[in-house]
Structure formats: C-alpha cells, structure tokens
Design a protein around this motif. Structure first.
Motif, PDB file in Angstrom:
ATOM      1  N   PHE A   1       0.832  -1.191   0.000  1.00  0.00           N
ATOM      2  CA  PHE A   1       0.000   0.000   0.000  1.00  0.00           C
ATOM      3  C   PHE A   1       0.870   1.245   0.000  1.00  0.00           C
ATOM      4  N   GLU A   2       0.306   2.330  -0.501  1.00  0.00           N
ATOM      5  CA  GLU A   2       0.962   3.630  -0.489  1.00  0.00           C
ATOM      6  C   GLU A   2       0.463   4.419   0.727  1.00  0.00           C
ATOM      7  N   LYS A   3       1.225   5.415   1.121  1.00  0.00           N
ATOM      8  CA  LYS A   3       0.866   6.242   2.269  1.00  0.00           C
ATOM      9  C   LYS A   3      -0.541   6.839   2.128  1.00  0.00           C
ATOM     10  N   ALA A   4      -0.897   7.286   0.941  1.00  0.00           N
ATOM     11  CA  ALA A   4      -2.200   7.917   0.711  1.00  0.00           C
ATOM     12  C   ALA A   4      -3.366   6.933   0.841  1.00  0.00           C
ATOM     13  N   GLU A   5      -3.090   5.641   0.812  1.00  0.00           N
ATOM     14  CA  GLU A   5      -4.133   4.615   0.902  1.00  0.00           C
ATOM     15  C   GLU A   5      -4.364   4.127   2.335  1.00  0.00           C
ATOM     16  N   ILE A   6      -3.641   4.699   3.289  1.00  0.00           N
ATOM     17  CA  ILE A   6      -3.721   4.269   4.680  1.00  0.00           C
ATOM     18  C   ILE A   6      -4.328   5.387   5.519  1.00  0.00           C
ATOM     19  N   HIS A   7      -5.256   4.999   6.403  1.00  0.00           N
ATOM     20  CA  HIS A   7      -5.939   5.973   7.250  1.00  0.00           C
ATOM     21  C   HIS A   7      -5.973   5.451   8.688  1.00  0.00           C
ATOM     22  N   ALA A   8      -5.762   6.365   9.617  1.00  0.00           N
ATOM     23  CA  ALA A   8      -5.851   6.021  11.039  1.00  0.00           C
ATOM     24  C   ALA A   8      -6.739   7.063  11.703  1.00  0.00           C
ATOM     25  N   GLU A   9      -7.641   6.592  12.571  1.00  0.00           N
ATOM     26  CA  GLU A   9      -8.503   7.531  13.280  1.00  0.00           C
ATOM     27  C   GLU A   9      -8.822   7.014  14.664  1.00  0.00           C
ATOM     28  N   LEU A  10      -9.096   7.948  15.553  1.00  0.00           N
ATOM     29  CA  LEU A  10      -9.423   7.655  16.938  1.00  0.00           C
ATOM     30  C   LEU A  10     -10.922   7.834  17.110  1.00  0.00           C
ATOM     31  N   VAL A  11     -11.596   6.779  17.531  1.00  0.00           N
ATOM     32  CA  VAL A  11     -13.031   6.828  17.769  1.00  0.00           C
ATOM     33  C   VAL A  11     -13.295   6.225  19.142  1.00  0.00           C
ATOM     34  N   ASN A  12     -13.849   7.066  20.031  1.00  0.00           N
ATOM     35  CA  ASN A  12     -14.079   6.673  21.419  1.00  0.00           C
ATOM     36  C   ASN A  12     -12.768   6.172  22.021  1.00  0.00           C
ATOM     37  N   ASP A  13     -12.698   4.948  22.451  1.00  0.00           N
ATOM     38  CA  ASP A  13     -11.485   4.421  23.084  1.00  0.00           C
ATOM     39  C   ASP A  13     -10.681   3.526  22.146  1.00  0.00           C
ATOM     40  N   TYR A  14     -10.930   3.598  20.854  1.00  0.00           N
ATOM     41  CA  TYR A  14     -10.301   2.714  19.880  1.00  0.00           C
ATOM     42  C   TYR A  14      -9.535   3.494  18.812  1.00  0.00           C
ATOM     43  N   LEU A  15      -8.418   2.917  18.390  1.00  0.00           N
ATOM     44  CA  LEU A  15      -7.649   3.413  17.268  1.00  0.00           C
ATOM     45  C   LEU A  15      -7.959   2.495  16.089  1.00  0.00           C
ATOM     46  N   TYR A  16      -8.474   3.057  15.012  1.00  0.00           N
ATOM     47  CA  TYR A  16      -8.801   2.297  13.817  1.00  0.00           C
ATOM     48  C   TYR A  16      -7.743   2.555  12.756  1.00  0.00           C
ATOM     49  N   VAL A  17      -7.237   1.489  12.157  1.00  0.00           N
ATOM     50  CA  VAL A  17      -6.289   1.596  11.057  1.00  0.00           C
ATOM     51  C   VAL A  17      -6.896   0.837   9.886  1.00  0.00           C
ATOM     52  N   ARG A  18      -6.930   1.498   8.727  1.00  0.00           N
ATOM     53  CA  ARG A  18      -7.439   0.815   7.538  1.00  0.00           C
ATOM     54  C   ARG A  18      -6.596   1.191   6.327  1.00  0.00           C
ATOM     55  N   ALA A  19      -6.505   0.257   5.425  1.00  0.00           N
ATOM     56  CA  ALA A  19      -5.787   0.450   4.170  1.00  0.00           C
ATOM     57  C   ALA A  19      -6.726   0.020   3.060  1.00  0.00           C
ATOM     58  N   GLU A  20      -6.834   0.849   2.031  1.00  0.00           N
ATOM     59  CA  GLU A  20      -7.773   0.540   0.958  1.00  0.00           C
ATOM     60  C   GLU A  20      -7.220   1.014  -0.375  1.00  0.00           C
ATOM     61  N   LYS A  21      -7.223   0.095  -1.333  1.00  0.00           N
ATOM     62  CA  LYS A  21      -6.820   0.402  -2.705  1.00  0.00           C
ATOM     63  C   LYS A  21      -8.082   0.456  -3.556  1.00  0.00           C
ATOM     64  N   PRO A  22      -8.081   1.330  -4.547  1.00  0.00           N
ATOM     65  CA  PRO A  22      -9.226   1.308  -5.462  1.00  0.00           C
ATOM     66  C   PRO A  22      -9.238  -0.005  -6.240  1.00  0.00           C
TER      67      PRO A  22
ATOM     68  N   VAL B   1      -7.239   1.490  22.968  1.00  0.00           N
ATOM     69  CA  VAL B   1      -6.171   2.299  23.555  1.00  0.00           C
ATOM     70  C   VAL B   1      -6.583   2.917  24.884  1.00  0.00           C
ATOM     71  N   GLY B   2      -7.865   2.910  25.219  1.00  0.00           N
ATOM     72  CA  GLY B   2      -8.335   3.482  26.469  1.00  0.00           C
ATOM     73  C   GLY B   2      -8.783   4.926  26.279  1.00  0.00           C
ATOM     74  N   ASP B   3      -9.264   5.508  27.365  1.00  0.00           N
ATOM     75  CA  ASP B   3      -9.783   6.870  27.258  1.00  0.00           C
ATOM     76  C   ASP B   3      -8.711   7.903  27.596  1.00  0.00           C
ATOM     77  N   GLY B   4      -9.036   9.158  27.387  1.00  0.00           N
ATOM     78  CA  GLY B   4      -8.116  10.236  27.700  1.00  0.00           C
ATOM     79  C   GLY B   4      -7.189  10.634  26.568  1.00  0.00           C
ATOM     80  N   TYR B   5      -7.362  10.060  25.402  1.00  0.00           N
ATOM     81  CA  TYR B   5      -6.501  10.392  24.263  1.00  0.00           C
ATOM     82  C   TYR B   5      -7.225  11.325  23.293  1.00  0.00           C
ATOM     83  N   ASN B   6      -6.445  12.122  22.583  1.00  0.00           N
ATOM     84  CA  ASN B   6      -6.964  12.847  21.427  1.00  0.00           C
ATOM     85  C   ASN B   6      -5.974  12.642  20.283  1.00  0.00           C
ATOM     86  N   GLU B   7      -6.343  13.088  19.098  1.00  0.00           N
ATOM     87  CA  GLU B   7      -5.521  12.807  17.913  1.00  0.00           C
ATOM     88  C   GLU B   7      -4.120  13.395  18.002  1.00  0.00           C
ATOM     89  N   ASN B   8      -3.934  14.441  18.812  1.00  0.00           N
ATOM     90  CA  ASN B   8      -2.607  15.054  18.948  1.00  0.00           C
ATOM     91  C   ASN B   8      -1.641  14.207  19.781  1.00  0.00           C
TER      92      ASN B   8
END
Length: 120
Positions: free
Chosen positions: A36-57, A81-88
């Motif tokens: 995968f390329e860098k542009a095809e990878i996404h990471a996001e924080l939702v509630n107490d979880y870190l989601y990582v996904r990779a997607e190619k067209p 990852v638990g609570d108390g985190y933000n994206e920074n």
C-alpha cells in the motif's frame, strides 16, 4: 454478459500483523501493511479505539475472466487504547510497508497501585 465471481473471503480482513512495545513511557505500534501507499492508509481515533485501515481502489480487468481473486484491496483493524486520548497524542509514520504509531502511556501512578474494593 459474464459476471465476476467474488471469492475473496477476507474482504474486510483484520490480518494486519502488529507488534506493540512499551518503551520510555510510550507505546510503539508497528503495523505491517505491505503493498500500500501512504495515501491509501488511514488512522482515526473513535471513542477508546484506534482504527487503522488500508484501501486500494478496485482495478478493472480488461482481459480474461477472474475465477478467483486472493488479494484483498481492503484491510482494517481496531486497537483498544483506552480513554483520555486525542488525535494530537498520536504520531504516525509510514515507510517500507510498516506503519509506526507512537503514543504515550496515559496510566497515572494512582491507576497502577492496587485499589481494594470494600465489600459490604
């Protein structure tokens, strides 16, 4: 008109191999995402979880009929990852098929001490 048979059983797979190490008050995650390329990878924080996904067209096959496709164009995985985190709090870097994510261990000294619960 011929239709493509989708035999890909791991379409939304969570097979990203991951190593997590605690070092100097930080967690260091190394997630394998080859191909995968860098542009095809996404990471996001939702509630107490870190989601990582990779997607190619999806690629269009102009010649031949696909009988079986064993490569997935999408992978995803979530990490508690638990609570108390933000994206920074998270620093991420992708190089040579490895996504490295570093974030602090937010345990406080009080959380590490055993706390007895009174039983009535």
């Amino acid at each position: 008109m011929k239709r493509e048979r989708n035999l890909d059983l791991f379409h939304e797979s969570s097979t990203m191999k991951t190593d997590i190490v605690e070092k100097d008050g930080n967690y260091i995650m190394k997630v394998e995402i080859p191909g995968f390329e860098k542009a095809e990878i996404h990471a996001e924080l939702v509630n107490d979880y870190l989601y990582v996904r990779a997607e190619k067209p999806d690629t269009e096959h102009k010649k031949g009929t696909i009988i079986q496709r064993e490569r997935s164009n999408r992978y995803s995985r979530r990490y508690y990852v638990g609570d108390g985190y933000n994206e920074n709090d998270f620093k991420a870097h992708f190089e040579n098929g490895i996504l490295t994510i570093v974030f602090p261990d937010k345990k406080t000294e009080d959380q590490e001490k055993p706390r007895e619960i009174k039983i009535d």
